[in-house]
Enzyme design. Structure first.
Site, mmCIF file in Angstrom:
data_model
loop_
_atom_site.group_PDB
_atom_site.id
_atom_site.type_symbol
_atom_site.label_atom_id
_atom_site.label_comp_id
_atom_site.label_asym_id
_atom_site.label_seq_id
_atom_site.Cartn_x
_atom_site.Cartn_y
_atom_site.Cartn_z
ATOM 1 N N GLU A 132 38.738 36.951 -46.218
ATOM 2 C CA GLU A 132 38.170 38.089 -45.261
ATOM 3 C C GLU A 132 36.765 37.073 -45.297
ATOM 4 O O GLU A 132 36.197 37.622 -44.244
ATOM 5 C CB GLU A 132 37.903 39.243 -46.120
ATOM 6 C CG GLU A 132 39.371 39.987 -46.226
ATOM 7 C CD GLU A 132 39.147 41.340 -46.871
ATOM 8 O OE1 GLU A 132 37.923 41.726 -47.105
ATOM 9 O OE2 GLU A 132 39.957 41.826 -47.461
ATOM 10 N N ASP B 120 39.382 33.033 -65.036
ATOM 11 C CA ASP B 120 39.893 32.693 -66.349
ATOM 12 C C ASP B 120 41.248 33.403 -67.078
ATOM 13 O O ASP B 120 41.552 34.347 -66.531
ATOM 14 C CB ASP B 120 38.852 33.599 -67.429
ATOM 15 C CG ASP B 120 39.084 33.471 -68.839
ATOM 16 O OD1 ASP B 120 38.683 32.079 -69.517
ATOM 17 O OD2 ASP B 120 39.251 34.318 -69.507
#
Length: 550
Positions: free
Chosen positions: A263, A211
């Site tokens: 990751e 957002d």
């Protein structure tokens, strides 16, 4: 053909936005919830989308429909529990749907423990440093630190009362006073959100829609600035140099977030809500070490005009392609007037302003839906990712006649009714024509009133009905995957056509969108059409996909 979810699924997938409070209510409160979503996920798998994106479901006082978060690591009881969230993710993954969570990093709720600690602490304290507090101007600090105006109307600053009862400092809120902005220059804030990302990634989310991804960083010195009334309320143009939108420092945050999602196994993604212009400026958010996608608001805001559409499509593919990113295509979301209404408006309405019964130039519902169907078929034929907003597959128009006392958008209240705000695109969905609240809630309750036309457009009234908007979407999404329409790399190659008509080919599929031209002839096997052909001709406000042997 290779499934789009096998490798870099986000480059060509169709992602369906769920606005949780308006999707499906399982317990009769009148507000949608996570169990309601889980119960209805089968309908989305049947529709043919690849992923879902959920607007905020975090713990929140709900002063801005959940975009005011008081705990970023928990589910608001309004929507259920963390166990309900886990069950929803498991069900989605079992159906082959990925799950994108909304994340709101620009600000917190004023109920957040950090902000409560800031209010209880002295000016200059570490607790206040997590937010943007400043002394006021004037003899006694009685004036705001600068002249910035909130996206929701009124000042972008609110003065606090200090612990000793005296009038004190001011805090910054780009949006509502209940949404104080974080100080993203502070490492403590950055580290906190590192942990928030990992919390939800560990629970199985496939990525985040970020957002206000062009916010967070403010210009040094917080200089005065007046945004034009003609611009979108969240617009940050390269030329306007807004001190609170699209500052260069924000890219350091996104590079950090990209390292975190990388990751994890499974192609987890970041998608930016960045209201920035022009497109080559927006492309900075999707460079190889930042976001994977950004919403193409330039495309969404383009008028229903053939020349303008062709220009923005070409520009989007070239500009995003130059940084190795796919273009995305989107026509509606929870902040915009639904495109089944917007494409036929008599006057432009800036993002966030909304429309209501007294707005000028209100369109005919049938014309709006016809244009929306044509626009959707054109969009779904384009290479790259596509976003659908819940209910557009039913052809839902904007709900215009919401009584003032029922409206809940802070924009309506902060502007004292001058702007209608976004409630009209957030009305709860109709699932069954003859059920209470059209199947949204077993008790018939709905947090916003549903218009009568929802009975005609309910999902069960369209399912299996030839020519319905729902069946058009189901067919188009199936063909898009089977024929690889979204996966074709490179620019769209346009056919020569008369004024008002767009036509391009993807393999042996010929896509013709007659935006405003004379009836246009097509030959071949009609695969899907937004409106019946007339003597083999595509009429205006219609799009058709035709298979033509090469």
């Amino acid at each position: 053909m290779t499934d789009v979810r096998d490798q870099e699924w986000w480059r060509s997938s169709v992602i369906y936005q769920i606005y949780p409070r308006s999707f499906a209510d399982s317990n009769g409160t009148g507000v949608g919830d996570l169990r309601g979503i889980t119960e209805r996920l089968g309908s989305l798998a049947d529709l043919g989308v690849d992923a879902i994106w959920l607007s905020p479901f975090y713990r929140s006082p709900q002063r801005d429909a959940g975009y005011d978060v008081s705990d970023f690591r928990d589910v608001d009881p309004l929507f259920g529990t963390l166990a309900d969230f886990d069950a929803m993710v498991a069900r989605a993954h079992a159906l082959g749907l990925r799950v994108i969570a909304d994340i709101v990093p620009n600000h917190s709720s004023s109920d957040h423990p950090w902000f409560q600690e800031a209010l209880a602490s002295a000016p200059g304290s570490p607790e206040r440093a997590r937010y943007v507090f400043r002394d006021g101007k004037g003899e006694d600090g009685e004036l705001p630190p600068n002249n910035w105006e909130s996206v929701f109307g009124g000042p972008m600053w609110t003065r606090v009362t200090e612990a000793d009862g005296t009038a004190g400092q001011w805090y910054l809120h780009i949006f509502d006073p209940s949404q104080p902005d974080f100080n993203w220059e502070l490492e403590e804030v950055r580290a906190e959100f590192d942990g928030v990302l990992r919390f939800w990634l560990d629970r199985g989310v496939d990525g985040f829609r970020v957002d206000v991804a062009h916010g967070l960083i403010k210009a040094d010195g917080l200089p005065d600035f007046v945004q034009s009334d003609e611009e979108a309320s969240m617009g940050g143009g390269a030329a306007t140099q807004s001190p609170y939108w699209a500052q260069d420092g924000v890219h350091e945050v996104w590079r950090r977030w990209r390292r975190i999602v990388d990751e994890y196994d499974g192609d987890r993604i970041l998608a930016a809500e960045a209201w920035v212009y022009p497109l080559d400026f927006m492309a900075n958010w999707v460079r190889p070490d930042e976001m994977h996608q950004t919403f193409n608001f330039g495309y969404m805001e383009t008028d229903w005009d053939a020349d303008a559409l062709r220009a923005v499509i070409d520009d989007s593919i070239a500009t995003f392609g130059a940084v190795g990113a796919p273009s995305t295509w989107v026509l509606s979301n929870h902040d915009m007037i639904r495109h089944a209404t917007r494409l036929s408006l008599g006057e432009d309405t800036p993002q966030g302003h909304g429309i209501g019964p007294d707005s000028p130039g209100l369109p005919d519902i049938e014309e709006g839906i016809r244009r929306a169907r044509a626009a959707s078929l054109l969009m779904l034929s384009l290479p790259g990712g596509a976003y659908l907003y819940q209910g557009e597959e039913l052809g839902l128009p904007e709900a215009v006649d919401i009584p003032g006392e029922a409206r809940q958008d802070p924009t309506w209240h902060r502007t004292e009714g001058e702007r209608y705000g976004r409630d009209g695109c957030r009305v709860p969905l109709p699932w069954e024509a003859d059920a209470p609240a059209y199947g949204f809630s077993p008790t018939g309750e709905a947090w916003l009133p549903q218009p009568a036309v929802y009975g005609v457009l309910a999902r069960d009234a369209q399912l299996g009905v030839e020519g319905s908007t729902l069946e058009m979407y189901r067919t188009a999404l199936r063909l898009r995957r089977e024929l690889g329409l979204g996966t074709v790399a490179g620019a769209v190659t346009w056919d020569e056509t008369p004024a008002g008509v767009l036509a391009h080919r993807v393999g042996d599929v010929h896509v013709v969108a007659n935006v405003s031209g004379a009836p246009f002839p097509v030959e071949g096997e009609v695969l899907v059409t937004s409106h019946a052909l007339e003597d083999g001709m595509v009429p205006a406000d219609a799009t058709v996909w035709v298979r033509v042997p090469e």
